[in-house]
Design a protein around this motif. Structure first.
Motif, PDB file in Angstrom:
ATOM      1  N   LEU A 152       1.021  -1.090  -0.111  1.00  6.83           N
ATOM      2  CA  LEU A 152       0.242   0.223  -0.478  1.00  6.83           C
ATOM      3  C   LEU A 152       0.869   1.204  -0.088  1.00  6.83           C
ATOM      4  O   LEU A 152       0.284   2.397  -0.547  1.00  6.83           O
ATOM      5  N   GLY A 153       2.360   0.818   0.374  1.00  4.70           N
ATOM      6  CA  GLY A 153       3.453   2.630   0.419  1.00  4.70           C
ATOM      7  C   GLY A 153       3.519   2.041   1.890  1.00  4.70           C
ATOM      8  O   GLY A 153       3.379   1.824   2.723  1.00  4.70           O
ATOM      9  N   LEU A 193       1.856   4.430   5.822  1.00  6.90           N
ATOM     10  CA  LEU A 193       1.039   5.276   5.359  1.00  6.90           C
ATOM     11  C   LEU A 193      -0.310   4.745   6.406  1.00  6.90           C
ATOM     12  O   LEU A 193       0.036   4.222   6.672  1.00  6.90           O
ATOM     13  N   TRP A 252       0.374  11.010  -5.402  1.00  9.42           N
ATOM     14  CA  TRP A 252       0.049   8.916  -5.149  1.00  9.42           C
ATOM     15  C   TRP A 252       0.693   8.460  -5.806  1.00  9.42           C
ATOM     16  O   TRP A 252       0.806   7.375  -5.400  1.00  9.42           O
ATOM     17  N   ARG A 309       1.906   6.122  -2.610  1.00 12.43           N
ATOM     18  CA  ARG A 309       1.621   4.101  -2.912  1.00 12.43           C
ATOM     19  C   ARG A 309       2.484   3.628  -2.865  1.00 12.43           C
ATOM     20  O   ARG A 309       2.425   2.874  -3.012  1.00 12.43           O
ATOM     21  N   ARG A 357       4.979   2.925  -5.369  1.00 16.26           N
ATOM     22  CA  ARG A 357       4.170   2.564  -6.936  1.00 16.26           C
ATOM     23  C   ARG A 357       5.237   3.664  -8.423  1.00 16.26           C
ATOM     24  O   ARG A 357       5.644   4.141  -7.479  1.00 16.26           O
ATOM     25  N   GLU A 399      -4.772  -4.457  -7.805  1.00 12.43           N
ATOM     26  CA  GLU A 399      -3.592  -3.496  -7.757  1.00 12.43           C
ATOM     27  C   GLU A 399      -2.924  -2.876  -9.205  1.00 12.43           C
ATOM     28  O   GLU A 399      -2.986  -2.004  -9.810  1.00 12.43           O
ATOM     29  N   TYR A 451      -4.797   8.905   1.122  1.00 13.13           N
ATOM     30  CA  TYR A 451      -3.370   8.539   1.326  1.00 13.13           C
ATOM     31  C   TYR A 451      -2.189   9.856   2.386  1.00 13.13           C
ATOM     32  O   TYR A 451      -2.725  10.399   1.334  1.00 13.13           O
ATOM     33  N   GLU A 465       0.728   9.853   3.893  1.00 11.99           N
ATOM     34  CA  GLU A 465       2.729   9.563   3.976  1.00 11.99           C
ATOM     35  C   GLU A 465       3.380  10.429   4.755  1.00 11.99           C
ATOM     36  O   GLU A 465       3.668  11.665   4.744  1.00 11.99           O
TER      37      GLU A 465
END
Length: 409
Positions: free
Chosen positions: A56-57, A60, A131, A135, A137, A202, A230, A232
Motif C-alpha cells: 500500500l505504501g 502510510l 499518489w 502508494r 508505485r 492493484e 492517503y 505518507e
C-alpha cells in the motif's frame, strides 16, 4: 553391554520386523509432515498478508470518511461524503502537519474503457501526482499525471499493467487513445506490477487527474468529495506523530470538539498488519494443534508396537538376563529402538513435508514457507515422542524376572 552393541541389536530388531517398524513410523511420519505443512501455510499466509499491506505504501495512513444513516439504518464506514479535496490540501501544509511528507486524495468508480471494438471495465481512480510516491508505485514506461494536468483537467490516464494488457494486448499503449465512459483519453504511462490481493487487483486500474474525474467523468453533487486520503509520514518513526497531526487538523476543519464524534477514521499500516498477523497466528496454532493430534496417535502406535515387541521377545529378554544383562541394559535397548523409530519417522516426515511445500503451491495457489526451526523442532519432537512412549514398554521389559521369562511359551 556397550552402547555400540546395544545400537546394533536395536537396528537388527527393527530390520527383522520391517513391516511392523514401517507401519509404526508411518504414524509419526504423517504427523511430522502435517506439522511442517501447517506451520508453513501459516507463515506463508502471514508473509503474503504482510507483503500486500506493505505494498500500500511505506509509512502510510489511510483516512476514510464516516458512515451514513438512512431511515435509521447506519451504513458502514466510508459510506458518507465527509472528506473533501480541501481536507487533503490542508493536510499537505507542512506548517500544520510537519511530520506528513505527502498526501494523495482519491476518488474511484468502476467504469467501462474501450479501444476500438475492445472494451474492459475497471476501477478509474482520480488522484493527484503525489499518489505515485505515497502508494510506493513506479512506472514501467511513460510518465505520471502532473500538477498541470490536474489544473487543466487534462484527459490523460495512466494504466495498470493488467488494464493495458486487456485493452492493447502486447502493444505499447503510451500515446494511444482510450475511451473512458464517453470521453477520449490519452495514455501517458503504464504502472509497474504491484500484484493483487483477495480484495483488489492493484494492477487493474486507470489513474486520471482528480479534477478530470470529478468534472468530466463522475460529476454529481459531490464533485469536491473524496473517498480516501492517503497520508505518507516522513518516516516510520514519525508515523504516530503524523497520525496525531492529521487527526487534530481534520477535527478542527470539521468543527468537531470530541474525537469520539469524528466523521472520519484513520487507519495505519501497523494496525492492519497487527490484526492480520494475529489472525494468521491463531489459525497456525489451530492447524498445528490438529497436526499434534496426529503426532500423539503416532506416539501411541510406537508404544503399542513396543509392547508387542516385549511380549514376543520375553524368552530373549529372560535369556539375556540369565547371562548377566542388568535391567538398565534391557531398558536401554528398548528405549533405543523406540528412539530410532521416532528419528526415522521424523526424518521421513520432514522430507515429505518439504516435498509437499514445493509441490502444493502449484496446486492450491498458496505460499508455503518451510521453517528450518519448525523442521528441526519437529524431528526433535518425533525422537522425544518415540522415547516418551517407549518408556513403559522398556520398563516392563526390564522388570521381567529371568526365570518367569524363560518359562514363557
Amino acid at each position: 553391554m556397550s552402547w555400540l552393541e546395544t545400537l546394533r541389536t536395536s537396528l537388527e530388531a527393527i530390520r527383522t520386523h520391517r513391516l511392523r517398524s514401517g507401519l509404526t513410523m508411518l504414524g509419526i511420519l504423517i504427523g511430522i509432515a502435517a506439522v511442517i505443512l501447517t506451520v508453513g501455510l501459516g507463515e506463508g499466509a502471514q508473509s503474503a498478508v504482510t507483503s500486500e499491506i506493505n505494498s500500500l505504501g511505506t509509512n502510510l495512513l489511510v483516512v476514510s470518511p464516516g458512515s451514513t444513516t438512512t431511515s435509521g439504518v447506519r451504513g458502514g464506514l466510508g459510506t458518507a461524503s465527509t472528506l473533501t479535496v480541501d481536507d487533503s490540501d490542508a493536510l499537505s501544509g507542512h506548517g500544520v502537519a510537519p511530520d506528513i511528507a505527502a498526501v494523495a486524495p482519491t476518488t474511484s468508480r468502476s467504469t467501462a474503457l474501450a479501444v476500438g471494438s475492445t472494451n474492459w471495465t475497471t476501477s478509474v481512480v482520480g488522484t493527484t501526482p503525489d499518489w505515485l510516491s505515497v502508494r510506493a508505485r513506479t512506472l514501467a514506461e511513460g510518465q505520471f499525471i502532473t500538477n498541470a494536468d490536474n489544473t487543466s483537467e487534462a484527459a490523460v490516464t495512466v494504466l495498470g499493467p493488467t488494464t493495458s494488457e486487456e485493452l492493447f494486448g502486447g502493444a505499447d499503449p503510451v500515446g494511444r487513445q482510450v475511451t473512458i465512459g464517453t470521453t477520449p483519453f490519452t495514455v501517458v504511462g503504464v504502472l509497474t506490477s504491484a500484484g493483487s490481493s483477495a480484495a483488489t487487483n492493484e494492477d487493474d486500474q486507470a489513474i486520471v487527474p482528480i479534477s478530470t474525474a470529478a468534472d468530466r467523468l463522475f460529476g454529481g453533487a459531490t464533485r469536491t468529495g473524496v473517498q480516501d486520503i492517503y497520508v505518507e509520514a516522513t518516516s516510520s518513526d514519525t508515523l504516530s506523530a503524523a497520525y496525531q497531526e492529521a487527526d487534530q487538523e481534520l477535527l478542527n476543519l470539521h468543527h468537531i470538539t470530541t474525537p469520539t464524534g469524528a466523521d472520519f477514521t484513520i487507519t495505519s499500516q501497523q494496525s492492519l498488519l497487527s490484526t492480520a498477523t494475529s489472525v494468521d497466528k491463531t489459525l497456525t496454532v489451530l492447524l498445528a494443534g490438529i497436526a499434534a493430534i496426529s503426532l500423539l496417535v503416532g506416539g501411541i502406535g510406537v508404544m503399542n508396537i513396543m509392547l508387542v515387541s516385549v511380549t514376543e521377545r520375553i524368552r530373549e529378554i529372560g535369556l539375556r538376563k540369565a547371562i548377566g544383562a542388568n535391567p538398565a541394559a534391557i531398558r536401554r535397548q528398548f528405549l533405543l529402538e523406540a528412539g530410532i523409530l521416532g528419528l526415522a519417522g521424523g526424518i521421513l516426515g520432514a522430507a515429505l513435508g518439504i516435498a509437499g511445500a514445493v509441490i502444493l503451491p502449484h496446486l492450491i495457489s498458496s505460499t508455503i514457507t518451510v521453517s528450518p526451526t519448525a523442521t528441526i523442532g519437529a524431528i526433535v519432537i518425533s525422537i522425544c515422542i518415540g522415547l516418551a512412549f517407549g518408556v513403559y514398554p522398556a520398563s516392563r521389559a526390564a522388570r521381567l524376572a529371568p526365570i518367569d521369562a524363560l518359562r514363557s511359551e
